[in-house]
Scaffold this motif. Structure first.
Motif, PDB file in Angstrom:
ATOM      1  N   THR A   1      -6.944  -2.727  -0.102  1.00  0.00           N
ATOM      2  CA  THR A   1      -5.680  -2.916   0.608  1.00  0.00           C
ATOM      3  C   THR A   1      -5.863  -3.951   1.707  1.00  0.00           C
ATOM      4  O   THR A   1      -6.941  -4.063   2.287  1.00  0.00           O
ATOM      5  CB  THR A   1      -5.170  -1.587   1.205  1.00  0.00           C
TER       6      THR A   1
ATOM      7  N   THR B   1      -2.429  -1.339   5.963  1.00  0.00           N
ATOM      8  CA  THR B   1      -1.103  -1.868   5.663  1.00  0.00           C
ATOM      9  C   THR B   1      -0.660  -2.717   6.847  1.00  0.00           C
ATOM     10  O   THR B   1      -1.450  -2.970   7.763  1.00  0.00           O
ATOM     11  CB  THR B   1      -0.095  -0.717   5.389  1.00  0.00           C
TER      12      THR B   1
ATOM     13  N   SER C   1       0.824  -1.212   0.000  1.00  0.00           N
ATOM     14  CA  SER C   1       0.000   0.000   0.000  1.00  0.00           C
ATOM     15  C   SER C   1       0.861   1.267   0.000  1.00  0.00           C
ATOM     16  O   SER C   1       0.429   2.304  -0.503  1.00  0.00           O
ATOM     17  CB  SER C   1      -0.956   0.003   1.195  1.00  0.00           C
TER      18      SER C   1
END
Length: 193
Positions: free
Chosen positions: A150, A122, A106
């Motif tokens: 993500t 992340t 990310s």
């Protein structure tokens, strides 16, 4: 559906394989006949963080020809955030329908400008580094904000792979894929003798 896996020196292999395995089963089971993918990088071979070498299919292709890009994480993401050649290559994915990352991948989506005004996640150790690229850092395992998806730290790559499967072929076929992997994320049994 054509996918570009964006690989680079210093990837965490599980970030890549955790997504690759369930998604590749879509093709193996003939659930999506036009599914294809390329391993893409700036050089013909890359090495993960432990030295495992992977052969690349496409060297610096125009990413606009793909429907989805998937970027794994790894320590290699740190210097690539400021590597103009790499980031400019990523920016060729501007028109790509889906931009996906796992773990610190990310940070690369962010460096390319794809997380602007987005909620993203992340690796939990890199929340601070992600803040400068997005509207909000979220601690959820998987975050989808529009066409940007993500995933959290490395082990969530399997969950993200199954999430993509469900998005592409639906829940029933994804359950079949999950069963074929013998993956039961909510069941952790231990036997000690």
């Amino acid at each position: 559906m054509k996918i570009a896996y964006i690989l680079f020196d210093g990837i965490t292999t599980l970030d890549f394989i955790g997504i690759y395995d369930p998604v590749s089963r879509i093709q193996a089971k003939k659930f999506l006949p036009d599914l294809s993918w390329d391993l893409c990088a700036l050089q013909p071979n890359i090495k993960d963080g432990f030295g495992l070498s992977l052969k690349i299919d496409q060297i610096q292709p125009d990413l606009s020809t793909y429907d989805m890009i998937i970027i794994p994480g790894g320590f290699g993401t740190r210097p690539l955030q400021t590597d103009n050649n790499f980031i400019n290559w990523l920016k060729t994915a501007e028109s790509v329908s889906y931009k996906v990352s796992i773990c610190t991948g990310s940070l690369l989506l962010g460096a390319a400008g794809f997380l602007k005004n987005k909620i993203a996640t992340t690796n939990y150790k890199e929340y601070g580094a992600l803040k400068k690229y997005c509207k909000e850092v979220c601690s959820e395992r998987i975050v989808q904000d529009g066409q940007v998806i993500t995933g959290g730290a490395v082990a969530s790559s399997l969950d993200l792979g199954l999430y993509l499967c469900e998005m592409l072929v639906g829940k029933d076929k994804t359950l079949e894929i999950q069963k074929s992997m013998d993956y039961h994320p909510s069941v952790f049994k231990t036997r000690k003798q």
